[in-house]
Scaffold this motif. Structure first.
Motif, PDB file in Angstrom:
ATOM      1  N   LYS A  43       0.851  -1.188   0.000  1.00 30.33           N
ATOM      2  CA  LYS A  43       0.000   0.000   0.000  1.00 30.33           C
ATOM      3  C   LYS A  43       0.886   1.236   0.000  1.00 30.33           C
ATOM      4  CE  LYS A  43      -3.389   2.580   2.726  1.00 30.33           C
ATOM      5  NZ  LYS A  43      -4.141   3.009   1.535  1.00 30.33           N
ATOM      6  N   HIS A  44       0.669   2.110  -0.972  1.00 36.34           N
ATOM      7  CA  HIS A  44       1.457   3.331  -1.089  1.00 36.34           C
ATOM      8  C   HIS A  44       0.733   4.461  -0.352  1.00 36.34           C
ATOM      9  CE1 HIS A  44       4.006   1.331  -3.994  1.00 36.34           C
ATOM     10  NE2 HIS A  44       2.921   0.997  -4.700  1.00 36.34           N
ATOM     11  N   ALA A  45       1.228   4.803   0.829  1.00 33.40           N
ATOM     12  CA  ALA A  45       0.645   5.923   1.582  1.00 33.40           C
ATOM     13  C   ALA A  45       1.025   7.251   0.947  1.00 33.40           C
ATOM     14  CB  ALA A  45       1.098   5.879   3.035  1.00 33.40           C
ATOM     15  N   VAL A  46       2.261   7.356   0.488  1.00 37.71           N
ATOM     16  CA  VAL A  46       2.752   8.509  -0.276  1.00 37.71           C
ATOM     17  C   VAL A  46       3.537   7.941  -1.444  1.00 37.71           C
ATOM     18  CG1 VAL A  46       4.246  10.541  -0.269  1.00 37.71           C
ATOM     19  CG2 VAL A  46       2.873   9.999   1.754  1.00 37.71           C
ATOM     20  N   GLU A  47       3.243   8.417  -2.655  1.00 40.79           N
ATOM     21  CA  GLU A  47       3.865   7.829  -3.836  1.00 40.79           C
ATOM     22  C   GLU A  47       4.441   8.899  -4.755  1.00 40.79           C
ATOM     23  OE1 GLU A  47       2.830   4.521  -7.324  1.00 40.79           O
ATOM     24  OE2 GLU A  47       1.236   5.356  -6.083  1.00 40.79           O
ATOM     25  N   THR A  70       1.082  11.005   7.127  1.00 40.28           N
ATOM     26  CA  THR A  70       2.300  10.260   6.789  1.00 40.28           C
ATOM     27  C   THR A  70       3.348  11.196   6.211  1.00 40.28           C
ATOM     28  OG1 THR A  70       1.048   8.237   6.356  1.00 40.28           O
ATOM     29  CG2 THR A  70       3.245   8.380   5.394  1.00 40.28           C
ATOM     30  N   LEU A  71       2.933  12.084   5.320  1.00 42.66           N
ATOM     31  CA  LEU A  71       3.871  13.044   4.735  1.00 42.66           C
ATOM     32  C   LEU A  71       4.448  13.965   5.799  1.00 42.66           C
ATOM     33  CD1 LEU A  71       5.259  14.506   2.421  1.00 42.66           C
ATOM     34  CD2 LEU A  71       3.137  15.798   2.060  1.00 42.66           C
ATOM     35  N   ILE A  72       3.597  14.491   6.674  1.00 47.21           N
ATOM     36  CA  ILE A  72       4.079  15.381   7.727  1.00 47.21           C
ATOM     37  C   ILE A  72       5.108  14.666   8.601  1.00 47.21           C
ATOM     38  CG2 ILE A  72       3.408  16.579   9.846  1.00 47.21           C
ATOM     39  CD1 ILE A  72       0.793  17.332   8.460  1.00 47.21           C
ATOM     40  N   LEU A  79       9.185   9.617  10.676  1.00 42.00           N
ATOM     41  CA  LEU A  79       8.942   8.414   9.883  1.00 42.00           C
ATOM     42  C   LEU A  79       9.924   8.382   8.726  1.00 42.00           C
ATOM     43  CD1 LEU A  79       6.948   5.987   9.633  1.00 42.00           C
ATOM     44  CD2 LEU A  79       5.588   7.431   8.093  1.00 42.00           C
ATOM     45  N   LYS A  80      10.607   7.258   8.568  1.00 36.47           N
ATOM     46  CA  LYS A  80      11.609   7.138   7.515  1.00 36.47           C
ATOM     47  C   LYS A  80      10.935   6.832   6.182  1.00 36.47           C
ATOM     48  CE  LYS A  80      15.925   4.777   6.304  1.00 36.47           C
ATOM     49  NZ  LYS A  80      16.919   3.749   6.726  1.00 36.47           N
ATOM     50  N   PRO A  81      11.252   7.583   5.131  1.00 34.61           N
ATOM     51  CA  PRO A  81      10.665   7.292   3.816  1.00 34.61           C
ATOM     52  C   PRO A  81      11.150   5.950   3.277  1.00 34.61           C
ATOM     53  CG  PRO A  81      11.678   9.478   3.885  1.00 34.61           C
ATOM     54  CD  PRO A  81      12.128   8.756   5.107  1.00 34.61           C
ATOM     55  N   SER A  82      10.312   5.337   2.459  1.00 38.36           N
ATOM     56  CA  SER A  82      10.747   4.133   1.755  1.00 38.36           C
ATOM     57  C   SER A  82      11.775   4.492   0.702  1.00 38.36           C
ATOM     58  CB  SER A  82       9.548   3.433   1.107  1.00 38.36           C
ATOM     59  OG  SER A  82       8.597   3.057   2.079  1.00 38.36           O
ATOM     60  N   SER A  83      11.624   5.670   0.098  1.00 39.40           N
ATOM     61  CA  SER A  83      12.595   6.197  -0.852  1.00 39.40           C
ATOM     62  C   SER A  83      12.370   7.694  -0.986  1.00 39.40           C
ATOM     63  CB  SER A  83      12.461   5.512  -2.220  1.00 39.40           C
ATOM     64  OG  SER A  83      11.176   5.723  -2.768  1.00 39.40           O
ATOM     65  N   GLY A  84      13.336   8.364  -1.580  1.00 38.25           N
ATOM     66  CA  GLY A  84      13.225   9.806  -1.757  1.00 38.25           C
ATOM     67  C   GLY A  84      14.047  10.588  -0.742  1.00 38.25           C
ATOM     68  N   PHE A 185       4.384  22.608  12.006  1.00 38.27           N
ATOM     69  CA  PHE A 185       3.567  21.591  11.346  1.00 38.27           C
ATOM     70  C   PHE A 185       2.256  21.479  12.120  1.00 38.27           C
ATOM     71  CE2 PHE A 185       7.851  20.114  10.086  1.00 38.27           C
ATOM     72  CZ  PHE A 185       7.665  20.025   8.714  1.00 38.27           C
ATOM     73  N   LEU A 186       1.150  21.740  11.456  1.00 36.92           N
ATOM     74  CA  LEU A 186      -0.170  21.687  12.073  1.00 36.92           C
ATOM     75  C   LEU A 186      -0.973  20.597  11.372  1.00 36.92           C
ATOM     76  CD1 LEU A 186      -0.889  25.534  12.105  1.00 36.92           C
ATOM     77  CD2 LEU A 186       0.223  24.175  13.894  1.00 36.92           C
ATOM     78  N   ASP A 187      -1.230  19.505  12.082  1.00 36.95           N
ATOM     79  CA  ASP A 187      -1.958  18.378  11.491  1.00 36.95           C
ATOM     80  C   ASP A 187      -3.435  18.476  11.878  1.00 36.95           C
ATOM     81  OD1 ASP A 187      -2.738  16.054  10.308  1.00 36.95           O
ATOM     82  OD2 ASP A 187      -1.393  14.740  11.444  1.00 36.95           O
ATOM     83  N   GLU A 188      -4.246  18.995  10.965  1.00 38.13           N
ATOM     84  CA  GLU A 188      -5.679  19.180  11.182  1.00 38.13           C
ATOM     85  C   GLU A 188      -5.961  19.858  12.531  1.00 38.13           C
ATOM     86  OE1 GLU A 188      -8.345  16.074  10.103  1.00 38.13           O
ATOM     87  OE2 GLU A 188      -6.909  15.132   8.747  1.00 38.13           O
TER      88      GLU A 188
END
Length: 208
Positions: A43-47, A70-72, A79-84, A185-188
């Motif tokens: 599952k790609h949460a951020v792609e 997830t991006l924040i 959170l460590k990215p899978s790539s990028g 960073f303001l999450d909702e």
């Protein structure tokens, strides 16, 4: 940044560092991906996300499950990215998290308050976690509470359990403001608030 932070103030923003709003982006993400696997399914949460943020306000819009939180978390270095690659203030988040921490404040989507603690006890506790030196602690606490209009004696002494949802969010924002971070960073931040409380919180943010 203006150099290495002093011992005991590692989580306090460098007062000489300012986002270059007219030049290089403050936050850069390049080909950012976060993938979760379960068995043979992925599952790609951020792609494959690329963005450059250089303005004073940047908003992420999307439905629940779109990957905003997830991006924040990846931009914060939690959170460590899978790539990028992610750069904050010119620092690679995954390579140099200690350089990122003093620059950011976070107002999470979930509640981080303890019902039995008072308003001022919350802010003092998180100020110590930030590494604010003892001789500066009360100044930082008062400043953070004043910015969200919670510095009146009666309000400072109020327990979190007695606060309305709107005031609780303002307290959470006060915690995020500790150490004078240059990036918030303001999450909702207004999720679950009524129209009046939502407007009051946006008014507070507009004054910061």
């Amino acid at each position: 940044s203006g150099g290495e932070p002093e011992l005991g103030s590692a989580w306090v923003a460098d007062p000489m560092w300012e986002p270059d709003l007219n030049g290089e982006p403050v936050i850069v993400a390049e080909r950012l991906c976060k993938t979760y696997t379960s068995g043979r399914r992925a599952k790609h949460a951020v792609e494959d996300l690329t963005l450059n943020i250089s303005g004073r306000v940047f908003g992420l819009l999307g439905p629940n499950g779109a990957g905003k939180t997830t991006l924040i978390k990846m931009l914060m270095g939690v959170l460590k990215p899978s790539s990028g690659v992610v750069l904050v203030g010119g620092h690679a988040v995954t390579d140099n998290p200690d350089a990122i921490a003093p620059l950011i404040g976070v107002c999470p989507q979930t509640c981080v308050l303890w019902p039995e603690l008072t308003v001022v006890e919350h802010v003092r506790f998180f100020a110590r976690l930030r590494g604010i030196p003892p001789h500066l602690l009360e100044t930082h606490v008062a400043s953070a509470l004043a910015q969200v209009q919670l510095n009146a004696p009666q309000m400072r002494a109020s327990r979190a359990a007695t606060l309305s949802a709107g005031v609780q969010r303002r307290l959470t924002l006060a915690v995020a403001l500790l150490g004078s971070p240059r990036i918030l960073f303001l999450d909702e931040p207004t999720a679950g608030l009524d129209a009046g409380s939502r407007r009051a919180l946006w008014d507070v943010l507009a004054r910061i």
